[in-house]
Design a protein around this motif. Structure first.
Motif, mmCIF file in Angstrom:
data_model
loop_
_atom_site.group_PDB
_atom_site.id
_atom_site.type_symbol
_atom_site.label_atom_id
_atom_site.label_comp_id
_atom_site.label_asym_id
_atom_site.label_seq_id
_atom_site.Cartn_x
_atom_site.Cartn_y
_atom_site.Cartn_z
ATOM 1 N N SER A 104 -6.301 -1.045 -4.789
ATOM 2 C CA SER A 104 -6.975 0.086 -4.131
ATOM 3 C C SER A 104 -6.066 0.818 -3.153
ATOM 4 O O SER A 104 -6.437 1.862 -2.633
ATOM 5 N N GLY A 105 -4.911 0.236 -2.871
ATOM 6 C CA GLY A 105 -4.041 0.838 -1.871
ATOM 7 C C GLY A 105 -4.420 0.421 -0.457
ATOM 8 O O GLY A 105 -4.050 1.086 0.509
ATOM 9 N N GLY A 106 -5.167 -0.660 -0.326
ATOM 10 C CA GLY A 106 -5.508 -1.173 1.001
ATOM 11 C C GLY A 106 -6.835 -0.695 1.536
ATOM 12 O O GLY A 106 -6.978 -0.436 2.733
ATOM 13 N N ASP A 107 -7.854 -0.591 0.684
ATOM 14 C CA ASP A 107 -9.187 -0.152 1.086
ATOM 15 C C ASP A 107 -9.827 -1.219 1.982
ATOM 16 O O ASP A 107 -10.225 -2.289 1.519
ATOM 17 N N ALA A 108 -9.943 -0.925 3.275
ATOM 18 C CA ALA A 108 -10.460 -1.886 4.244
ATOM 19 C C ALA A 108 -11.896 -2.303 3.935
ATOM 20 O O ALA A 108 -12.272 -3.452 4.173
ATOM 21 N N ALA A 109 -12.709 -1.398 3.392
ATOM 22 C CA ALA A 109 -14.095 -1.746 3.062
ATOM 23 C C ALA A 109 -14.146 -2.775 1.940
ATOM 24 O O ALA A 109 -14.962 -3.710 1.985
#
Length: 133
Positions: free
Chosen positions: A17-22
């Motif tokens: 995701s490229g680092g999706d925090a959610a």
């Protein structure tokens, strides 16, 4: 599909995701613990685990990062990875334990060789400092 298989699939979705925090937040248990290759003491609690995992994704998550092997047993998964940062070849493992709901409760990273550990320490320190504001 076992709990660890589902957890690993969710982990790969987060990494892709490229680092999706959610996405990451949905995977980390409130009482999770992170074991860093460069910090002596375990980092306890969801907020600290999130901070380290999000920072690590920014440091390691370049075009050269790839998982090369997975071993899954019960609620445990071992994911071997490789990456190149500043010309330094990094080889490491993510050792992940999932609870019975499939959330990450323990995440340990080990890295080799020493030159790679030193580079990661330098880059993670900078990333964590930037994340802290």
């Amino acid at each position: 599909m076992s709990i660890a298989h589902a957890g690993v699939a969710a982990w790969h979705a987060y990494m892709n995701s490229g680092g999706d925090a959610a996405l990451l937040s949905a995977q980390v248990a409130d009482d999770a613990v992170f074991h860093s290759p460069v910090v002596h003491s375990p980092q306890e609690g969801k907020a600290k685990v999130m901070l380290y995992l999000l920072s690590a994704a920014k440091v390691l998550g370049n075009e050269s990062f790839t998982y090369v092997r997975e071993i899954i047993d019960g609620n445990d998964a071992l994911l071997e990875f490789t990456s190149v940062i500043d010309g330094i070849h990094i080889n490491g493992i993510d050792l992940i334990r999932f609870d019975d709901e499939g959330k990450i409760i323990d995440f340990k990273v080990m890295v080799r060789p020493v030159k790679a550990v030193n580079k990661l320490w330098e880059m993670m320190a900078a990333q964590l400092q930037a994340a802290a504001g």
